[in-house]
Design a protein around this motif. Structure first.
Motif, PDB file in Angstrom:
ATOM      1  N   ASP A 109       1.189  -1.176  -0.143  1.00 25.44           N
ATOM      2  CA  ASP A 109      -0.022   0.140  -0.079  1.00 25.44           C
ATOM      3  C   ASP A 109       0.959   1.280  -0.161  1.00 25.44           C
ATOM      4  OD1 ASP A 109      -2.030   1.888   0.256  1.00 25.44           O
ATOM      5  OD2 ASP A 109      -2.817   1.256   2.059  1.00 25.44           O
ATOM      6  N   ASP A 152      -5.997   2.566   5.470  1.00 23.89           N
ATOM      7  CA  ASP A 152      -7.206   2.205   4.744  1.00 23.89           C
ATOM      8  C   ASP A 152      -7.836   0.883   5.218  1.00 23.89           C
ATOM      9  OD1 ASP A 152      -7.086   4.968   3.702  1.00 23.89           O
ATOM     10  OD2 ASP A 152      -6.229   4.049   1.795  1.00 23.89           O
ATOM     11  N   SER A 167     -11.378   0.348   7.513  1.00 24.82           N
ATOM     12  CA  SER A 167     -12.215   0.084   6.633  1.00 24.82           C
ATOM     13  C   SER A 167     -12.727  -1.422   7.166  1.00 24.82           C
ATOM     14  CB  SER A 167     -11.945   0.074   5.507  1.00 24.82           C
ATOM     15  OG  SER A 167     -10.955  -0.893   4.695  1.00 24.82           O
ATOM     16  N   ARG A 170      -6.360  10.007   7.080  1.00 28.49           N
ATOM     17  CA  ARG A 170      -7.568  10.169   6.640  1.00 28.49           C
ATOM     18  C   ARG A 170      -8.437  11.301   7.603  1.00 28.49           C
ATOM     19  NH1 ARG A 170     -10.147   5.828   4.616  1.00 28.49           N
ATOM     20  NH2 ARG A 170     -12.112   7.231   4.610  1.00 28.49           N
TER      21      ARG A 170
END
Length: 647
Positions: free
Chosen positions: A139, A161, A165, A193
């Motif tokens: 990532d 993420d 999530s 974020r």
């Protein structure tokens, strides 16, 4: 099998060097392998050590099989050890993957194994480049949160993420740095974020001082969470103080609360004798109503001839409502003398819309009565989910449940069912809409396994309880289960991380958090002051605070003008008796300063208000209509939300 070494320098201060060929495979069953090696005599034995918990590699052709060392023994020699000569040892490793190298020299790690080690395959310490390849995160937005325990030079990378999530959990016994690790992770999440809001259910009031620059703090003193925002089950939990609800009383609430809501909205034609037939307002609809209207409806029901059998239950229900409305511990629910539709203010403040540079809400729950904590947690978790749905994922929230075993215990008969249902809904469906879950607990064995299984990333810190270790052993991938054996001996700030947020299970050390950002540092400062003998204790002052936790007005108790005439040790706004719907409330009253943050109230309120069914009756209070959005597309979207919510 001998490991050749290079002598140390004369000064003996530099680290001894040794040949990387350490031993040879003598057994392999597909998941584990045994390596035979020898260590030198005397001080040289320290040079040839094999350390449990580290990764080693086994050469198979051009590839290298990676194994985790989980056990070392003397093999056939049993418990004998030769201090003056060499010793033969057996190294037991769990095979975790394979390092491949292409023609250009580029190396890559795979969790599968194409070719297993043969007998006599050479085993050696793993190369630094191989170690970096194993824990490399594909990532591009992965960020470091610490370093590997085996090598401080290699960062421990986390995919933010994937972390939020798919939900994550931090587990560990008390005192190992669990809250500090959570503080670090939340700061990393805010950095990566900024669109995500964070709601921390903080039962110990630890996190407000950990985020002085990023968070607002809400406690029971300045909280305004109106009773009419509670669903029927949640409101009943407050009335019955955690005891089993009486079905007859709950049925009466289910029938009378919608009528009280209709009366508040101006439909004065509604009565007990003519209930609405096709109304979309139910006892769970977040529409305002007055306690006095509800009490009047109960009185009217008591006076009916056909309701003789219900009278004992109705009288008991009336007393419960009156007691709760005048209880100083529940003042955050009944704080307003005048009821108005302030749901936009409440939602925009708690869920940080807009964030105004502070996307975190530390919701302190230690001052709330234990019997109402479950109801408040249920309301907040449910609102987080509803906001994500009805805003079409524009309001994304990470709900952090500290001491989660309080809300979602393993025993399904314990705890509060609506709270369990609200958290379970986030765990199972939240990622589709943008509401995420973080579970923090020191006893994973006491946590609901169904909800815990929805967490796809774990940071398991030191755990001594065997049942807790077994829960983690079930959660980790099969080829890395031996890593769980190290849980009882992990040091502070150290964790075994595995799941979707990391490329491969790793034993890591969290970054050091600055002292002024440690959770609960104000508590540690107070304890340090006491231990240093610098704190004088005034018993009378302590007793006064126990009696009047929110202070007093000139030292005089204030009398609440309710029907019960209860004396309350409060020096703040009186609860009072809410006026019935026969007269208009004073709409000039302003909400508490905490809730005035310049938010577009009409936009937020549009998520919770249904206009079509409420316009059927006359609005006797003549409230000004909220400003319609200038953008036609936004206007249609808002109307769509209005027509779908509260049904």
């Amino acid at each position: 099998m001998h490991a050749s070494t290079v002598p140390a320098t004369a000064a003996g201060t530099q680290e001894d060097q040794r040949n990387r060929t350490e031993g040879f495979v003598v057994s392999c069953d597909g998941t584990q392998a045994v390596i035979a090696a020898s260590v030198g005599a005397g001080e040289s034995a320290n040079i040839d050590y094999w350390s449990v918990g580290q990764l080693i590699s086994i050469q198979v052709g051009r590839n290298r099989i990676v194994g985790m060392l989980y056990k070392v023994d003397t093999g056939a020699d049993g418990d004998r050890w030769n201090r003056d000569g060499e010793n033969n040892i057996h190294i037991h490793v769990e095979l975790v993957g394979e390092i491949t190298e292409d023609d250009d020299g580029k190396i890559a790690f795979s969790g599968g194994i194409a070719t297993y080690p043969h007998l006599g395959a050479v085993a050696h310490r793993i190369r630094t480049d191989d170690l970096a390849a194993i824990y490399e995160n594909e990532d591009a937005r992965a960020i470091p949160v610490g370093h590997l325990s085996q090598s401080a030079e290699i960062p421990a990378l986390i995919s933010i993420d994937s972390l939020i999530s798919r939900h994550f959990a931090v587990v560990g016994t008390t005192g190992v740095g669990k809250s500090t690790a959570v503080t670090l992770l939340l700061r990393k999440i805010v950095e990566a974020r900024p669109d995500v809001r964070i709601l921390i259910l903080d039962p110990h009031n630890e996190f407000s001082c950990a985020f002085p620059d990023l968070a607002i703090t809400i406690n029971d003193t300045d909280l305004d969470l109106p009773f009419w925002m509670f669903r029927l089950e949640e409101f009943a939990e407050v009335l019955f103080r955690g005891r089993p609800a009486i079905p007859e009383e709950v049925d009466a609430l289910r029938e009378l609360i919608p009528l009280a809501k209709m009366q508040f909205k101006g439909n004065d034609q509604q009565s007990l004798r003519k209930a609405p037939e096709n109304s979309s307002i139910t006892s769970d609809t977040p529409v305002p109503y007055r306690i006095s209207d509800l009490m009047n409806l109960i009185e009217e029901r008591i006076g009916m001839l056909e309701g003789r059998n219900e009278r004992p239950h109705l009288k008991a229900l009336k007393n419960r409502i009156d007691a709760a409305a005048n209880d100083p511990r529940y003042r955050f629910m009944f704080v307003r003398k005048t009821i108005d539709d302030n749901i936009a203010d409440v939602v925009s403040t708690i869920f940080r819309v807009p964030a105004n540079g502070r996307p975190i809400t530390a919701f302190q729950m230690s001052g709330m009565p234990s019997e109402v904590v479950n109801s408040v947690a249920s309301v907040l978790c449910r609102l987080a989910f509803d906001l994500a749905i009805w805003s079409k994922s524009k309001i994304q929230t990470l709900v952090v449940c500290e001491e989660a075993h309080r809300y979602i215990p393993a025993d399904t008969s314990a705890g509060f069912a609506p709270t369990r249902s609200a958290i379970a809904r986030i765990a199972k469906e939240g990622r589709k809409y943008g509401v995420y879950l973080a579970i923090i607990t020191q006893r994973p064995g006491e946590l609901d396994e169904t909800i815990l299984s929805q967490c796809n990333t774990f940071f398991s810190m030191r755990l001594g309880n065997e049942r807790d270790q077994e829960i983690m052993r079930k959660a980790i991938a099969g080829s890395s289960r031996s890593a769980i054996n190290f849980l009882p001996s992990l040091s502070n700030r150290e964790a075994i991380a595995f799941g979707q947020g990391v490329s491969t299970p790793m034993r890591m050390m969290f970054e050091t958090v600055r002292a002024e950002r440690l959770p609960g540092n104000h508590l540690y400062d107070e304890q340090a002051s006491v231990q240093a003998g610098g704190a004088d204790v005034n018993v009378a002052d302590v007793i006064h605070k126990m009696r009047y936790p929110r202070g007093t007005s000139d030292g005089v108790e204030e009398e609440v003008l309710g029907k019960m005439g209860v004396k309350q040790p409060l020096g703040e706004q009186q609860v009072g008796e809410q006026r019935p719907s026969i007269s208009a409330p004073d709409m000039s009253a302003t909400p508490p300063p905490l809730y005035n943050n310049g938010v577009n109230k009409s936009e937020i309120a549009g998520l919770f208000r249904e206009e079509a069914s409420l316009r059927a009756g006359r609005d006797r209070f003549q409230r000004p209509a909220p400003a319609e959005p200038a953008n036609p597309e936004a206007q249609r979207a808002t109307r769509d939300l209005i027509n779908r919510f509260r049904k």
